[in-house]
Design a protein around this motif. Structure first.
Motif, mmCIF file in Angstrom:
data_model
loop_
_atom_site.group_PDB
_atom_site.id
_atom_site.type_symbol
_atom_site.label_atom_id
_atom_site.label_comp_id
_atom_site.label_asym_id
_atom_site.label_seq_id
_atom_site.Cartn_x
_atom_site.Cartn_y
_atom_site.Cartn_z
ATOM 1 N N GLY A 1 0.569 -1.137 -0.474
ATOM 2 C CA GLY A 1 -0.133 0.034 0.109
ATOM 3 C C GLY A 1 0.448 1.285 0.379
ATOM 4 O O GLY A 1 0.208 2.410 -0.363
ATOM 5 N N LEU A 2 1.891 0.997 0.985
ATOM 6 C CA LEU A 2 3.072 2.341 0.975
ATOM 7 C C LEU A 2 3.426 2.883 -0.343
ATOM 8 O O LEU A 2 3.661 3.503 -1.123
ATOM 9 N N LEU A 3 4.243 1.475 -0.710
ATOM 10 C CA LEU A 3 5.237 1.226 -2.474
ATOM 11 C C LEU A 3 4.873 1.073 -3.833
ATOM 12 O O LEU A 3 5.097 1.661 -4.218
ATOM 13 N N ASN A 4 3.359 0.485 -3.542
ATOM 14 C CA ASN A 4 2.615 0.213 -5.049
ATOM 15 C C ASN A 4 1.724 1.313 -5.751
ATOM 16 O O ASN A 4 0.927 1.608 -4.695
ATOM 17 N N PRO A 5 2.350 2.390 -6.449
ATOM 18 C CA PRO A 5 1.025 3.233 -6.500
ATOM 19 C C PRO A 5 -0.056 2.940 -7.538
ATOM 20 O O PRO A 5 -0.876 3.861 -7.498
ATOM 21 N N LYS A 6 -0.069 1.814 -7.379
ATOM 22 C CA LYS A 6 -1.689 0.869 -8.018
ATOM 23 C C LYS A 6 -2.588 1.368 -6.937
ATOM 24 O O LYS A 6 -4.157 1.337 -7.746
ATOM 25 N N PHE A 7 -2.123 1.564 -6.325
ATOM 26 C CA PHE A 7 -3.632 1.617 -4.892
ATOM 27 C C PHE A 7 -3.576 3.272 -4.838
ATOM 28 O O PHE A 7 -2.480 4.122 -4.385
ATOM 29 N N GLU A 8 -5.011 4.300 -4.726
ATOM 30 C CA GLU A 8 -5.344 5.247 -5.306
ATOM 31 C C GLU A 8 -5.779 6.115 -3.203
ATOM 32 O O GLU A 8 -5.553 5.580 -3.116
ATOM 33 N N SER A 9 -5.027 7.148 -3.304
ATOM 34 C CA SER A 9 -5.504 8.053 -2.444
ATOM 35 C C SER A 9 -7.152 8.392 -2.769
ATOM 36 O O SER A 9 -7.498 7.895 -3.005
ATOM 37 N N GLY A 10 -7.253 7.922 -0.847
ATOM 38 C CA GLY A 10 -8.966 8.169 -1.201
ATOM 39 C C GLY A 10 -9.379 6.689 -1.480
ATOM 40 O O GLY A 10 -10.459 6.729 -0.526
ATOM 41 N N ARG A 11 -8.954 5.980 -1.119
ATOM 42 C CA ARG A 11 -9.376 4.620 -1.311
ATOM 43 C C ARG A 11 -9.358 3.492 0.139
ATOM 44 O O ARG A 11 -7.958 3.803 0.288
#
Length: 307
Positions: free
Chosen positions: A257-267
């Motif tokens: 969740g920290l390092l992979n940008p596929k996890f989007e902000s606000g989700r």
């Protein structure tokens, strides 16, 4: 958004927090990990063990009690340099009396899971000490875990007042199951994170559930029968039925969740379906009201009534 090189983890001396610190230290790009801990002796023991296990001397200790906003504010005031990311991991059931009110006017379970973390993030932002990412340890309980008998929280209005009643415990009664309190508290936190993402678009806010995880301390303060089931029976049987996984898996969700940008902000990411294990999915695909901006902002306003 700058690469993550420094990370602060709350509740870092044991369980998921400690394991997340170990895994992050194995990434070459991570240069400093702050262990946010309440107990000094346990903090230094964890620091020594992590240095031995990883071969890296990149761990510093920040003493803070997440159930006490004054302790959190003091810890931030003592910081001398910015932090790229924070993992809001500390939590659990809030002690032997999770419904007891703290001097902030919220329940013990709300204080340690939500209020302390909200104060931490606000203080870091106010002092411009946060540069990249906030990751909150969510829970599938926030949208219910039918296979574990945890009902989805029932909200009547999703108003500021209703969220405040979750914070101060007035929504519940003496017979309320501690897991019901926990589910509601985690729902408020997930909504707060989404509101923060819209308010601060330069910072990434990700809610990531570690899933049903063995080897944690989160259930230590449950009533005896529930504690016996979850810690001594559940940890043995639930993994056999795919209902729980190990610390390494739960902590890896944080790291991803920290390092992979596929996890989007606000989700809010957690397991799909009625189980707390398996691949994570955006929880708005399961509970559409998690994406309601008004509900999100109401949750944030309710938290700030006590901050």
């Amino acid at each position: 958004m700058k690469p993550i090189q420094t990370v602060l983890i709350t509740g870092a001396n044991a369980g998921l927090g400690r394991e997340a610190a170990r895994q992050l230290a194995l990434h070459d790009g991570i240069e400093k990990i702050y262990l946010g801990c309440r107990n000094e002796l346990k903090a230094f023991a964890a620091k020594a063990a992590l240095e031995a296990e990883t071969g890296r001397k990149i761990f510093d200790i920040i003493l803070m009690d997440m159930s006490d906003p004054a302790s959190v504010r003091k810890a931030v005031a003592d910081l001398e340099e910015p932090i790229d990311a924070v993992v809001l991991n500390a939590g659990g059931m809030g002690g032997r009396d999770p419904a007891a009110r703290t001097k902030s006017g919220v329940t013990s379970i709300f204080a340690v899971n939500v209020l302390g973390h909200a104060v931490l993030v606000d203080e870091l932002l106010e002092r411009q000490l946060l540069t990249s990412t906030v990751l909150y340890a969510g829970s599938e309980a926030a949208r219910g875990i039918p296979k574990m008998g945890i009902a989805r929280p029932v909200l009547e209005t999703s108003s500021v007042n209703e969220f405040a009643s979750i914070a101060d415990g007035s929504k519940f009664n003496a017979k309320s199951d501690p897991l019901e309190l926990y589910a509601n508290v985690k729902l408020v936190a997930a909504l707060w994170m989404s509101s923060m993402a819209r308010q601060h678009p330069h910072i990434r806010f990700v809610t990531m559930s570690p899933g049903g995880t063995t080897g944690t301390n989160g259930m230590d303060d449950l009533p005896f029968i529930k504690k016996l089931f979850f810690k001594h029976v559940g940890w043995v049987l639930m993994p056999l039925f795919g209902m729980m996984h190990g610390l390494e898996v739960g902590a890896k969700r944080y790291v991803d969740g920290l390092l992979n940008p596929k996890f989007e902000s606000g989700r809010f990411y957690a397991s799909g379906g009625g189980s707390p294990t398996g691949p994570v999915v955006d929880q708005t695909t399961i509970a559409a009201d998690l994406d309601n901006a008004a509900f999100q902002d109401n949750a944030k306003q309710a938290i700030r009534l006590f901050a």
